[in-house]
Write a protein that holds these residues in place. Structure first.
Motif, PDB file in Angstrom:
ATOM      1  N   ALA A  31      37.900  48.305  38.696  1.00 45.96           N
ATOM      2  CA  ALA A  31      37.045  47.134  38.887  1.00 45.96           C
ATOM      3  C   ALA A  31      36.722  46.486  37.542  1.00 45.96           C
ATOM      4  CB  ALA A  31      35.755  47.530  39.601  1.00 45.96           C
ATOM      5  N   ILE A  32      36.518  45.182  37.581  1.00 48.14           N
ATOM      6  CA  ILE A  32      36.152  44.420  36.381  1.00 48.14           C
ATOM      7  C   ILE A  32      34.692  44.023  36.505  1.00 48.14           C
ATOM      8  CG2 ILE A  32      36.678  42.407  34.954  1.00 48.14           C
ATOM      9  CD1 ILE A  32      39.403  42.283  36.432  1.00 48.14           C
ATOM     10  N   LEU A  79      44.142  39.143  28.212  1.00 49.65           N
ATOM     11  CA  LEU A  79      43.577  40.311  28.887  1.00 49.65           C
ATOM     12  C   LEU A  79      44.691  41.121  29.547  1.00 49.65           C
ATOM     13  CD1 LEU A  79      41.135  41.945  29.843  1.00 49.65           C
ATOM     14  CD2 LEU A  79      40.877  40.321  31.744  1.00 49.65           C
ATOM     15  N   TYR A  80      44.883  42.349  29.058  1.00 50.77           N
ATOM     16  CA  TYR A  80      45.907  43.256  29.598  1.00 50.77           C
ATOM     17  C   TYR A  80      45.244  44.277  30.525  1.00 50.77           C
ATOM     18  CZ  TYR A  80      48.821  41.645  25.651  1.00 50.77           C
ATOM     19  OH  TYR A  80      49.525  40.889  24.748  1.00 50.77           O
ATOM     20  N   LEU A  81      45.540  44.174  31.815  1.00 58.66           N
ATOM     21  CA  LEU A  81      44.987  45.125  32.782  1.00 58.66           C
ATOM     22  C   LEU A  81      46.058  45.618  33.752  1.00 58.66           C
ATOM     23  CD1 LEU A  81      41.556  43.430  33.653  1.00 58.66           C
ATOM     24  CD2 LEU A  81      41.902  45.548  32.383  1.00 58.66           C
ATOM     25  N   TYR A  82      47.308  45.625  33.302  1.00 55.71           N
ATOM     26  CA  TYR A  82      48.390  46.054  34.191  1.00 55.71           C
ATOM     27  C   TYR A  82      48.407  47.583  34.325  1.00 55.71           C
ATOM     28  CZ  TYR A  82      50.839  46.687  29.687  1.00 55.71           C
ATOM     29  OH  TYR A  82      51.180  47.056  28.401  1.00 55.71           O
ATOM     30  N   ASP A  83      49.081  48.049  35.374  1.00 60.53           N
ATOM     31  CA  ASP A  83      49.207  49.485  35.658  1.00 60.53           C
ATOM     32  C   ASP A  83      47.845  50.149  35.827  1.00 60.53           C
ATOM     33  OD1 ASP A  83      51.949  49.242  35.493  1.00 60.53           O
ATOM     34  OD2 ASP A  83      52.058  49.876  33.405  1.00 60.53           O
ATOM     35  N   ASN A  84      47.001  49.545  36.650  1.00 57.85           N
ATOM     36  CA  ASN A  84      45.694  50.119  36.952  1.00 57.85           C
ATOM     37  C   ASN A  84      45.510  50.220  38.462  1.00 57.85           C
ATOM     38  OD1 ASN A  84      44.095  50.745  34.471  1.00 57.85           O
ATOM     39  ND2 ASN A  84      44.587  48.620  33.976  1.00 57.85           N
ATOM     40  N   SER A 119      41.610  46.279  42.764  1.00 61.90           N
ATOM     41  CA  SER A 119      41.875  45.744  44.098  1.00 61.90           C
ATOM     42  C   SER A 119      41.398  44.304  44.254  1.00 61.90           C
ATOM     43  CB  SER A 119      41.217  46.618  45.173  1.00 61.90           C
ATOM     44  OG  SER A 119      39.816  46.699  44.954  1.00 61.90           O
ATOM     45  N   GLN A 120      40.480  43.865  43.384  1.00 64.85           N
ATOM     46  CA  GLN A 120      39.960  42.502  43.466  1.00 64.85           C
ATOM     47  C   GLN A 120      39.876  41.864  42.087  1.00 64.85           C
ATOM     48  OE1 GLN A 120      36.213  43.212  45.763  1.00 64.85           O
ATOM     49  NE2 GLN A 120      36.984  41.547  47.043  1.00 64.85           N
ATOM     50  N   ASN A 171      48.910  46.607  40.227  1.00 59.07           N
ATOM     51  CA  ASN A 171      47.575  47.028  40.616  1.00 59.07           C
ATOM     52  C   ASN A 171      47.533  47.121  42.145  1.00 59.07           C
ATOM     53  OD1 ASN A 171      45.321  47.294  38.411  1.00 59.07           O
ATOM     54  ND2 ASN A 171      46.640  45.651  37.686  1.00 59.07           N
ATOM     55  N   CYS A 172      46.366  46.955  42.742  1.00 56.64           N
ATOM     56  CA  CYS A 172      46.218  47.026  44.195  1.00 56.64           C
ATOM     57  C   CYS A 172      45.652  45.721  44.749  1.00 56.64           C
ATOM     58  CB  CYS A 172      45.299  48.189  44.575  1.00 56.64           C
ATOM     59  SG  CYS A 172      45.859  49.788  43.948  1.00 56.64           S
ATOM     60  N   ILE A 173      45.978  44.626  44.109  1.00 58.69           N
ATOM     61  CA  ILE A 173      45.425  43.310  44.461  1.00 58.69           C
ATOM     62  C   ILE A 173      46.133  42.745  45.691  1.00 58.69           C
ATOM     63  CG2 ILE A 173      45.129  40.929  43.643  1.00 58.69           C
ATOM     64  CD1 ILE A 173      45.104  42.184  40.767  1.00 58.69           C
ATOM     65  N   SER A 174      45.356  42.265  46.654  1.00 57.59           N
ATOM     66  CA  SER A 174      45.927  41.684  47.869  1.00 57.59           C
ATOM     67  C   SER A 174      45.613  40.198  48.012  1.00 57.59           C
ATOM     68  CB  SER A 174      45.410  42.431  49.104  1.00 57.59           C
ATOM     69  OG  SER A 174      43.995  42.357  49.174  1.00 57.59           O
ATOM     70  N   CYS A 175      44.730  39.680  47.156  1.00 58.60           N
ATOM     71  CA  CYS A 175      44.315  38.280  47.271  1.00 58.60           C
ATOM     72  C   CYS A 175      44.161  37.653  45.885  1.00 58.60           C
ATOM     73  CB  CYS A 175      43.000  38.195  48.036  1.00 58.60           C
ATOM     74  SG  CYS A 175      42.374  36.518  48.242  1.00 58.60           S
ATOM     75  N   ILE A 176      44.745  36.457  45.702  1.00 61.58           N
ATOM     76  CA  ILE A 176      44.574  35.722  44.438  1.00 61.58           C
ATOM     77  C   ILE A 176      43.301  34.900  44.565  1.00 61.58           C
ATOM     78  CG2 ILE A 176      45.590  34.073  42.835  1.00 61.58           C
ATOM     79  CD1 ILE A 176      48.317  34.732  44.016  1.00 61.58           C
ATOM     80  N   GLU A 177      42.292  35.244  43.782  1.00 61.24           N
ATOM     81  CA  GLU A 177      40.995  34.577  43.915  1.00 61.24           C
ATOM     82  C   GLU A 177      40.263  34.540  42.581  1.00 61.24           C
ATOM     83  OE1 GLU A 177      38.635  36.969  46.584  1.00 61.24           O
ATOM     84  OE2 GLU A 177      39.346  38.832  45.677  1.00 61.24           O
ATOM     85  N   ASN A 178      39.236  33.672  42.542  1.00 61.14           N
ATOM     86  CA  ASN A 178      38.336  33.567  41.383  1.00 61.14           C
ATOM     87  C   ASN A 178      39.051  33.233  40.078  1.00 61.14           C
ATOM     88  OD1 ASN A 178      36.126  34.387  43.066  1.00 61.14           O
ATOM     89  ND2 ASN A 178      36.773  36.516  42.814  1.00 61.14           N
ATOM     90  N   LEU A 179      40.065  32.378  40.156  1.00 63.11           N
ATOM     91  CA  LEU A 179      40.803  31.987  38.951  1.00 63.11           C
ATOM     92  C   LEU A 179      40.692  30.486  38.659  1.00 63.11           C
ATOM     93  CD1 LEU A 179      44.135  33.991  39.440  1.00 63.11           C
ATOM     94  CD2 LEU A 179      42.209  34.597  37.968  1.00 63.11           C
ATOM     95  N   ARG A 180      40.073  29.744  39.522  1.00 65.44           N
ATOM     96  CA  ARG A 180      40.119  28.283  39.443  1.00 65.44           C
ATOM     97  C   ARG A 180      39.470  27.704  38.195  1.00 65.44           C
ATOM     98  NH1 ARG A 180      39.549  26.097  45.673  1.00 65.44           N
ATOM     99  NH2 ARG A 180      41.040  27.565  46.560  1.00 65.44           N
TER     100      ARG A 180
END
Length: 234
Positions: free
Chosen positions: A41-42, A54-59, A62-63, A81-90
């Motif tokens: 989690a961030i 920001l490098y957060l690969y291979d973790n 999930s969000q 990672n375990c991300i299923s939704c592209i969000e909060n980047l706008r």
């Protein structure tokens, strides 16, 4: 559970208080690397005002959260990672490179505000058998919507969709090259000027044939109509 926090960042960078405070130190940071650290989690990193990479690969994330502050972010690495939704980047209007390969993303969405995006990597999504990668809105065919997306991302020059079903669609590569003038690399393969020019010439020729066919059809209809009228008069 391992959460990415300001305290964890300060400790990992061996921050030793001297004249500046922890807060002042965090404001100066431009690069953060926590790849392969079991991060799931961030947390709120709003003090890192100048963060650009920001490098957060291979973790195990999930969000995508708490990145709204990162208005200076240009590179974001979240692959595997375990991300299923592209969000909060706008709000990331300076973001140039976005790496999301090897996640669980089923729909490409939430990219509307990324005006400076130049590279999008969403290869090899780990989806259930039979499920396909779609492009928002869901009602459109994946390839047609991908073309719509490329029309919006006018600075995008590199995109990797390898391993996704959309790559198997008829004339997939040709259609994307034609719709995006900025794209230089697609699925790891360079788009040569000769290739783009050939496709442009082919499309122009095809369009010209369509116009000619329509014109001939209209002329034929007009001729038939005139002949019919003449026959009635006689």
């Amino acid at each position: 559970m391992v959460r990415l926090t300001l305290d964890l960042i300060a400790k990992s960078n061996n921050f030793k208080p001297r004249k500046e405070t922890t807060s002042q130190y965090l404001k100066k940071i431009t690069h953060i690397n926590f790849s392969d650290k079991n991060i799931d989690a961030i947390e709120d990193l709003s003090l890192c005002k100048n963060l650009s990479v920001l490098y957060l690969y291979d973790n195990r994330i999930s969000q995508i959260t708490n990145l709204n502050y990162a208005t200076n972010l240009t590179h974001l690495y979240l692959q595997n990672n375990c991300i299923s939704c592209i969000e909060n980047l706008r709000s990331l209007r300076k973001l140039e490179k976005l790496y999301l390969g090897g996640n669980y993303i089923a729909v490409i969405e939430g990219l509307e505000g990324l005006e400076g995006l130049r590279e999008l990597h969403v290869e090899s999504q780990r989806l259930p058998l039979g499920e396909k990668l779609l492009f928002d809105p869901r009602t459109l065919h994946s390839l047609a919507d991908l073309e719509f997306l490329l029309n919006k991302l006018i600075k995008l020059w590199k995109m990797d969709l390898n391993g996704n079903p959309v790559c198997l669609r008829p004339k997939y590569r040709d259609r994307l090259i034609l719709v995006s003038k900025s794209l230089e690399f697609l699925d790891g393969k360079e788009i040569k000027n000769m290739e783009r020019q050939f496709l442009m010439n082919w499309k122009a020729s095809k369009d010209a044939r369509k116009i000619s066919k329509k014109r001939n059809s209209k002329n034929e209809e007009a001729s038939n109509s005139y002949t019919s009228k003449q026959a009635v008069l006689h």
